[in-house]
Design an enzyme around this catalytic site. Structure first.
Site, PDB file in Angstrom:
ATOM      1  CG  HIS B  72       6.352   2.175   3.979  1.00 48.10           C
ATOM      2  ND1 HIS B  72       6.336   2.428   2.514  1.00 48.10           N
ATOM      3  CD2 HIS B  72       5.104   1.160   3.995  1.00 48.10           C
ATOM      4  CE1 HIS B  72       5.348   1.861   1.949  1.00 48.10           C
ATOM      5  NE2 HIS B  72       4.799   1.224   2.672  1.00 48.10           N
ATOM      6  CG  ASP B 178       1.803   0.782  -0.273  1.00 47.84           C
ATOM      7  OD1 ASP B 178       2.372   1.282   0.785  1.00 47.84           O
ATOM      8  OD2 ASP B 178       2.036  -0.407  -0.866  1.00 47.84           O
ATOM      9  CD  GLU B 210       6.694  -1.770   3.815  1.00 42.77           C
ATOM     10  OE1 GLU B 210       6.055  -2.616   4.226  1.00 42.77           O
ATOM     11  OE2 GLU B 210       6.551  -1.483   2.621  1.00 42.77           O
ATOM     12  CD  GLU B 211       6.233  -0.715  -0.772  1.00 44.60           C
ATOM     13  OE1 GLU B 211       6.224  -1.865  -0.846  1.00 44.60           O
ATOM     14  OE2 GLU B 211       4.997  -0.040  -0.887  1.00 44.60           O
ATOM     15  CG  ASP B 233       1.920  -0.365   5.093  1.00 43.31           C
ATOM     16  OD1 ASP B 233       1.508   0.008   3.874  1.00 43.31           O
ATOM     17  OD2 ASP B 233       2.992  -0.961   4.996  1.00 43.31           O
ATOM     18  CG  HIS B 316       2.716  -2.446  -4.644  1.00 44.72           C
ATOM     19  ND1 HIS B 316       3.334  -3.698  -4.375  1.00 44.72           N
ATOM     20  CD2 HIS B 316       2.652  -1.707  -3.635  1.00 44.72           C
ATOM     21  CE1 HIS B 316       3.795  -3.318  -3.144  1.00 44.72           C
ATOM     22  NE2 HIS B 316       3.264  -2.224  -2.721  1.00 44.72           N
TER      23      HIS B 316
END
Lengths: 341, 352
Positions: B72, B178, B210-211, B233, B316
């Site tokens: 992503h 990420d 995606e998130e 990922d 994150h």
């Protein structure tokens, strides 16, 4: 153009119609009757959505889906006891514990009061199972009225008006239906327009999902209501009554492509229509399943701010509703950008 | 050895470059030139779809099927919701932001132009043992309300402003690894496949959004109709606060096993890692994974799907930390897997 009273009469009829998710037949009939003069084709799909097509005079346009859900929140009867008290489950985002003392109405016209049972010390009054409906009738009389397990009820509240506002039940999303019907009446578009009055939005955005798959549109506009937060002691109100329709940026089910939302905003600006940006981190809309349909659909959203949403006194500004109509007509009459970007 | 060292340097370089770009969900378009640079040379065509997914095709032998590789493009971030009466910018999260890491961070507000800012306390509220609620944080860009409103509007994305740095032992740290790490894994794979014969067409996709719920992958799989798919990922690596995490940094890529992943495709990758002497770690995911694999598996009539992850610490946050070695090895594994799929993907029975 119908005069003002005539216009709000349509909204009054739309909000008065009985239409909890999955039982939208009354609303569907009213909309079909209203739309028929301007429709080239009207059909109902398997999930209960009503699809009204308006063809262009000439070819060459694109296939555009314009979607507003017609269902409203309510409750469904789950059990009737010996005394005739009804237990119920919410249908959609019905906040039972905040609705104590409200009147509800079954399709037959029978009204009920939402009441709370006697609580033992320590029992939690926020639990849904502490509440019941009281119609005043015993089990036999209920059966005679056709009220059985599975019967649905909605808020029983008439639309009230001030010069600037309307207030009542089911403004979410009969306002959207009203905006679509008004746009259908006025629009002169070179595109092939499919006005979709979707079923079962409040229980999980269901009708719009299958309608979008079937129609395979090049672009979509979703018209719904949104949460106005211009209430006392909110230092950062972002959506105000009377400040114009909202152009969707994000909700829990979509992040609108920047180019799409900017295109709608530019149309508003060029037409002198005031608008606000809609960003809500609660709640989703039909925009979610529609933009993810098949290989993806270029989707934008227009929303009318409503205070006290999902209550019998949802309140909106008349000017926002009329300006949402103007903005939608502009969108449908524009040569909109290609589906990518 | 020296070819491998060169490759590792290249991986570190494009990781740094990817981390520096901003692409909060739905704002992935800015990654276009980067993808053209790291994927483009190996591919014959590219396009972007309605959701912002960016597709790159490296053709294989005609009629040998199609394998989809998905990493992503988007990153978690924030979105402007309002400017308060004093000019501070209020915000909401986009994706699963780790709220513990927000106070006192440097950010970039992507308004009419990019505006550096810092996250400040909008109300002096501290709760014992709990992160400060988002409602009590704001972004300060140095301007008052009127000037801020001229530059910033609700809906503008905000990204972390944290420069990528190399730590010791080929360990990199920065924001948005990420899943920029996944984009780099695909770059290594495509580069490794260049000049090699392979059966299936390789469709590399930098998926959008995606998130916020694997949205790009939903429409990607509908359009591509692949015969098999591999999502690439990141996954949690052991860190001081991670419980029940098995993967470790620097011990190789991670393959996931569970109901979201096809057992035979997964087994194929495991066997290949063994024969290629590529270290491979395993994680068990007993439900739908929080990755594009979730959407890819259920597309159309169902797609055999596998998930390869790069172990990452502090997910994150602005200091996501990974090993460039793991990234490199994941890319090598993918390339070997695809080359090994010749002559015909469709002849392989990825069924139960």
């Amino acid at each position: 153009m119908p005069d003002s009273d005539e216009k709000w009469r349509l909204l009054r009829e739309l909000t008065a119609a009985f239409g909890p998710s999955g039982q939208e037949d009354e609303v569907r009939r009213l909309i079909a009757t209203t739309a028929t003069a301007r429709a080239d084709e009207i059909r109902e799909d398997t999930l209960g959505s009503l699809i009204v097509r308006r063809r262009p005079a000439t070819g060459g346009g694109r296939r555009v889906m314009i979607c507003a859900h017609m269902d409203e929140i309510g409750v469904m009867t789950t059990h009737i006891d010996e005394a005739g008290f009804l237990r119920f489950a919410p249908v959609g985002g019905f906040r039972t514990a905040q609705m104590e003392g409200q009147r509800l109405r079954f399709q037959s016209g029978l009204t009920a009061v939402l009441a709370r049972q006697f609580l033992e010390p320590g029992q939690d009054k926020t639990e849904n199972r502490r509440y019941y409906l009281d119609t005043g009738l015993g089990p036999e009389a209920l059966a005679a009225q056709g009220i059985d397990v599975g019967a649905m009820a909605v808020f029983a509240a008439p639309l009230t008006e001030t010069a600037a506002t309307v207030s009542g039940k089911a403004l979410d999303n009969r306002i959207g239906c009203f905006v679509l019907l008004e746009a259908l009446r006025r629009v002169r578009s070179r595109h092939d327009l499919y006005f979709v009055f979707s079923a079962q939005e409040e229980v999980g955005l269901r009708g719009a999902k299958t309608a979008a798959f079937a129609l395979e549109p090049d672009a979509a506009y979703i018209v719904d209501t949104t949460i106005a937060d211009d209430i006392p002691r909110n230092p950062v109100a972002t959506l105000r009554l009377g400040a114009g329709p909202a152009v969707k940026v994000m909700d829990r089910t979509i992040v609108v492509a920047p180019a799409r939302r900017d295109a709608v905003a530019a149309l508003a600006q060029s037409a002198g229509i005031p608008f606000q940006w809609e960003i809500i981190d609660r709640g989703g809309t039909d925009a979610g399943p529609v933009h993810l349909s098949r290989g993806g659909v270029a989707t934008a959203g227009i929303a009318v701010p409503v205070r006290y949403i999902h209550s019998p006194a949802e309140t909106a500004a008349k000017s926002d509703i009329l300006q949402a109509c103007d903005l939608l007509v502009r969108c449908l009459e524009a040569d909109f950008p290609a589906e990518s970007g | 050895m020296s070819e491998s060292t060169d490759l590792l340097l290249w991986v570190e370089e494009i990781l740094a470059e990817g981390s520096a770009l901003s692409g909060v969900s739905a704002h992935e378009a800015g990654l276009g030139p980067y993808l053209a640079k790291i994927w483009g040379p190996s591919c014959t065509e590219s396009r972007t779809d309605a959701l912002g997914n960016q597709f790159y095709l490296k053709p294989g032998r005609r009629g040998a099927g199609k394998i989809l590789l998905a990493a992503h493009a988007d990153e978690i971030g924030l979105v402007v919701t309002a400017v308060d009466e004093k000019g501070f910018i209020r915000f909401a999260p986009v994706g699963g932001v780790d709220e513990r890491a927000l106070p006192a961070q440097a950010v970039m507000v992507h308004g009419r132009r990019d505006l550096p800012g810092v996250i400040c306390f909008a109300a002096a509220k501290r709760l014992a043992d709990k992160p400060i609620p988002l409602a009590h944080l704001a972004v300060d860009i140095g301007y008052g309300r009127e000037e801020t409103l001229a530059l910033v509007r609700p809906g503008d994305p905000i990204s972390f402003a944290c420069e990528f740095k190399l730590l010791l032992n080929h360990t990199g740290t920065g924001k948005a690894l990420d899943d920029r790490a996944g984009l780099v894994v695909l770059a290594v794979c495509l580069r490794d496949l260049t000049g090699r014969t392979h059966g299936p067409d390789v469709l590399a996709v930098a998926t959008a959004q995606e998130e916020v719920g694997c949205r790009g992958a939903v429409t990607t799989a509908f359009q591509a109709r692949p015969d098999a798919a591999i999502a690439v990922d990141v996954t949690h690596a052991q860190s001081p606060d991670a419980k029940q995490v098995t993967a470790q940094l620097g011990r190789g890529p991670v393959i996931a096993r569970g109901p979201n992943l096809h057992p035979l495709l997964t087994e194929y990758l495991e066997e290949l890692a063994q024969s290629e002497r590529i270290p491979l770690q395993t994680e068990a995911i007993p439900r739908a994974t929080g990755t594009d694999a979730r959407a890819l598996q259920l597309a159309g009539q169902g797609v055999p799907t596998a998930l390869i992850s790069v172990p990452l610490r502090y997910m994150h946050t602005p200091v996501e930390t990974i090993s460039a070695q793991d990234v490199l090895l994941a890319g090598k594994l993918l390339a070997a897997a695809i080359a090994g799929l010749s002559p015909d993907l469709q002849e392989l029975e990825f069924r139960y």
